[in-house]
Design a protein around this motif. Structure first.
Motif, PDB file in Angstrom:
ATOM      1  N   GLY A   1      49.705 -12.655  29.965  1.00  0.00           N
ATOM      2  CA  GLY A   1      50.748 -13.413  29.273  1.00  0.00           C
ATOM      3  C   GLY A   1      51.201 -12.725  28.001  1.00  0.00           C
ATOM      4  N   LEU A   2      50.244 -12.193  27.221  1.00  0.00           N
ATOM      5  CA  LEU A   2      50.600 -11.488  25.987  1.00  0.00           C
ATOM      6  C   LEU A   2      51.337 -10.184  26.269  1.00  0.00           C
TER       7      LEU A   2
ATOM      8  N   ALA B   1      54.790 -11.378  26.904  1.00  0.00           N
ATOM      9  CA  ALA B   1      55.402 -11.935  25.696  1.00  0.00           C
ATOM     10  C   ALA B   1      55.810 -10.851  24.702  1.00  0.00           C
ATOM     11  N   PHE B   2      54.978  -9.798  24.604  1.00  0.00           N
ATOM     12  CA  PHE B   2      55.275  -8.720  23.664  1.00  0.00           C
ATOM     13  C   PHE B   2      55.994  -7.544  24.317  1.00  0.00           C
TER      14      PHE B   2
ATOM     15  N   ARG C   1      59.914 -13.547  28.343  1.00  0.00           N
ATOM     16  CA  ARG C   1      58.915 -13.350  27.292  1.00  0.00           C
ATOM     17  C   ARG C   1      58.328 -14.690  26.840  1.00  0.00           C
ATOM     18  N   GLY C   2      59.176 -15.705  26.802  1.00  0.00           N
ATOM     19  CA  GLY C   2      58.675 -17.046  26.481  1.00  0.00           C
ATOM     20  C   GLY C   2      57.700 -17.545  27.526  1.00  0.00           C
TER      21      GLY C   2
ATOM     22  N   GLY D   1      55.795 -15.655  29.280  1.00  0.00           N
ATOM     23  CA  GLY D   1      54.562 -14.929  29.008  1.00  0.00           C
ATOM     24  C   GLY D   1      53.734 -15.623  27.942  1.00  0.00           C
ATOM     25  N   GLY D   2      54.396 -16.118  26.918  1.00  0.00           N
ATOM     26  CA  GLY D   2      53.692 -16.858  25.868  1.00  0.00           C
ATOM     27  C   GLY D   2      53.036 -18.117  26.404  1.00  0.00           C
ATOM     28  N   VAL D   3      53.753 -18.825  27.274  1.00  0.00           N
ATOM     29  CA  VAL D   3      53.191 -20.048  27.882  1.00  0.00           C
ATOM     30  C   VAL D   3      51.976 -19.695  28.739  1.00  0.00           C
TER      31      VAL D   3
ATOM     32  N   ALA E   1      49.972 -17.176  28.390  1.00  0.00           N
ATOM     33  CA  ALA E   1      48.860 -16.834  27.493  1.00  0.00           C
ATOM     34  C   ALA E   1      48.219 -18.096  26.924  1.00  0.00           C
ATOM     35  N   LEU E   2      49.016 -19.096  26.581  1.00  0.00           N
ATOM     36  CA  LEU E   2      48.480 -20.348  26.046  1.00  0.00           C
ATOM     37  C   LEU E   2      47.667 -21.097  27.098  1.00  0.00           C
TER      38      LEU E   2
END
Length: 199
Positions: free
Chosen positions: A107-108, A111-112, A181-182, A184-186, A188-189
């Protein structure tokens, strides 16, 4: 014109697969009496598995060719090896932590917008695939055929990768890249929630 066509294809690909996954989420597991069916539904019914497998397809689509097809091939192949280790009773420490970390790390990376070389991406995906496969292998019901089960979870995993690839095609536009990318953030969470026992 090409950008609009890519979006349409991505949506058309993703919709039926998301609907399949949604129906699977309502499935209680009752009535599953074959190795193939059990293996197929197992990755789809576990959110810790779902996010990582969607992330593999998503990251592959983000990286573009050849990663878009190499990563979704590497993951199930190595996962099958991990599954064989699990069936054989070969111990692997921290399996659940490895599964949760796969969601966090993948996920990170999305996101990055990390653009790793293909061999590095394949190694990362392969390492996490071992944990996912081992978990599937150790959870194989004794009455089921390990071959049917393995084929089932490889097929189920492949469908989840396709969902990720479908959404990854949104990177053709600036707004789509932000959405990916968002996502990916989800992912990772969600992985972090499993890692810290919150889910």
């Amino acid at each position: 014109m090409r950008e609009g066509s890519l979006r349409i294809h991505a949506v058309l690909l993703a919709i039926p697969l998301v609907l399949i996954a949604a129906q699977a989420g309502a499935h209680t597991g009752e009535g599953i009496n074959t190795g193939f069916a059990s293996g197929f539904w197992h990755p789809i019914l576990g959110w810790d598995h779902v996010v990582a497998m969607v992330a593999v397809g998503l990251w592959g689509a983000f990286l573009g060719a050849p990663a878009i097809w190499i990563l979704p091939v590497v993951f199930p192949l190595v996962m099958a090896l991990g599954g064989a280790f699990g069936v054989a009773g070969v111990p692997l420490p921290a399996v659940e932590a490895g599964i949760a970390l796969s969601g966090v790390v993948l996920g990170l990376l999305i996101a990055f917008a990390v653009r790793a070389p293909i061999w590095v991406a394949a190694v990362i995906v392969g390492v996490f695939a071992i944990f996912h496969g081992h978990a599937h292998g150790t959870e194989l019901p004794q009455a089921f055929s390990p071959y049917g089960y393995a084929v089932g979870f490889v097929v189920g995993t492949g469908l989840l990768h396709m969902v990720g690839i479908g959404f990854g095609f949104l990177t053709a536009s600036q707004a789509g890249r932000i959405a990916v990318r968002g996502a990916g953030g989800v992912i990772a969470l969600v992985g972090a929630a499993f890692l810290f026992g919150l889910a």
